[in-house]
Design a protein around this motif. Structure first.
Motif, short mmCIF file in Angstrom:
data_model
loop_
_atom_site.label_atom_id
_atom_site.label_comp_id
_atom_site.label_asym_id
_atom_site.label_seq_id
_atom_site.Cartn_x
_atom_site.Cartn_y
_atom_site.Cartn_z
N GLU A 1 -8.73 -20.74 -3.13
CA GLU A 1 -8.29 -19.88 -2.03
C GLU A 1 -7.60 -18.67 -2.64
O GLU A 1 -6.72 -18.80 -3.49
N ALA A 2 -8.05 -17.50 -2.23
CA ALA A 2 -7.42 -16.25 -2.68
C ALA A 2 -7.34 -15.32 -1.48
O ALA A 2 -8.35 -15.06 -0.82
N MET A 3 -6.17 -14.86 -1.17
CA MET A 3 -5.94 -13.97 -0.03
C MET A 3 -6.53 -14.56 1.26
O MET A 3 -7.24 -13.89 2.01
N LYS A 4 -6.28 -15.85 1.48
CA LYS A 4 -6.70 -16.59 2.67
C LYS A 4 -8.21 -16.75 2.81
O LYS A 4 -8.72 -17.08 3.87
N MET A 5 -8.95 -16.46 1.74
CA MET A 5 -10.40 -16.66 1.74
C MET A 5 -10.77 -17.73 0.73
O MET A 5 -10.21 -17.76 -0.37
N MET A 6 -11.71 -18.58 1.09
CA MET A 6 -12.18 -19.63 0.19
C MET A 6 -13.34 -19.10 -0.63
O MET A 6 -14.20 -18.39 -0.11
N SER A 7 -13.36 -19.46 -1.91
CA SER A 7 -14.49 -19.08 -2.76
C SER A 7 -14.81 -20.25 -3.68
O SER A 7 -13.92 -20.97 -4.13
N PRO B 1 -6.61 -14.21 -8.87
CA PRO B 1 -5.45 -15.09 -8.75
C PRO B 1 -5.53 -15.83 -7.42
O PRO B 1 -6.00 -15.27 -6.42
N GLY B 2 -5.12 -17.07 -7.40
CA GLY B 2 -5.18 -17.84 -6.17
C GLY B 2 -4.73 -19.26 -6.38
O GLY B 2 -3.94 -19.56 -7.28
N LYS B 3 -5.26 -20.16 -5.56
CA LYS B 3 -4.89 -21.57 -5.61
C LYS B 3 -6.15 -22.42 -5.64
O LYS B 3 -7.09 -22.17 -4.87
N MET B 4 -6.18 -23.41 -6.51
CA MET B 4 -7.28 -24.36 -6.54
C MET B 4 -7.09 -25.29 -5.35
O MET B 4 -6.09 -26.00 -5.26
#
Length: 71
Positions: free
Chosen positions: A32-38, A8-11
């Motif tokens: 971005e998920a838990m303040k990390m970019m992937s 879960p996160g944000k595009m």
């Protein structure tokens, strides 16, 4: 075939457009998920048919992000 979110996160940024042809592991978007970019990689050589998550949109785990067609 849909490319789905693994977490879960944000595009944060969509890097492709509808109609683009991409190779396996090319970056389709950045989440971005838990303040990390992937990065969201292409699972195969494909054509982007539809973008299902927009910049800034929150998405759940398993949510479809991109619809692709293998080439």
């Amino acid at each position: 075939m849909d490319v789905k979110s693994r977490v879960p996160g944000k595009m944060v940024e969509v890097k492709v457009a509808v109609g683009d042809t991409v190779a396996t592991k090319d970056v389709l978007g950045v989440m971005e998920a838990m303040k990390m970019m992937s990065q969201v990689p292409a699972p195969a050589d494909c054509v982007v048919e539809e973008i299902l998550a927009r910049d800034g949109e929150a998405v759940g785990m398993g949510a479809p992000l991109f619809r692709i067609r293998r080439v």
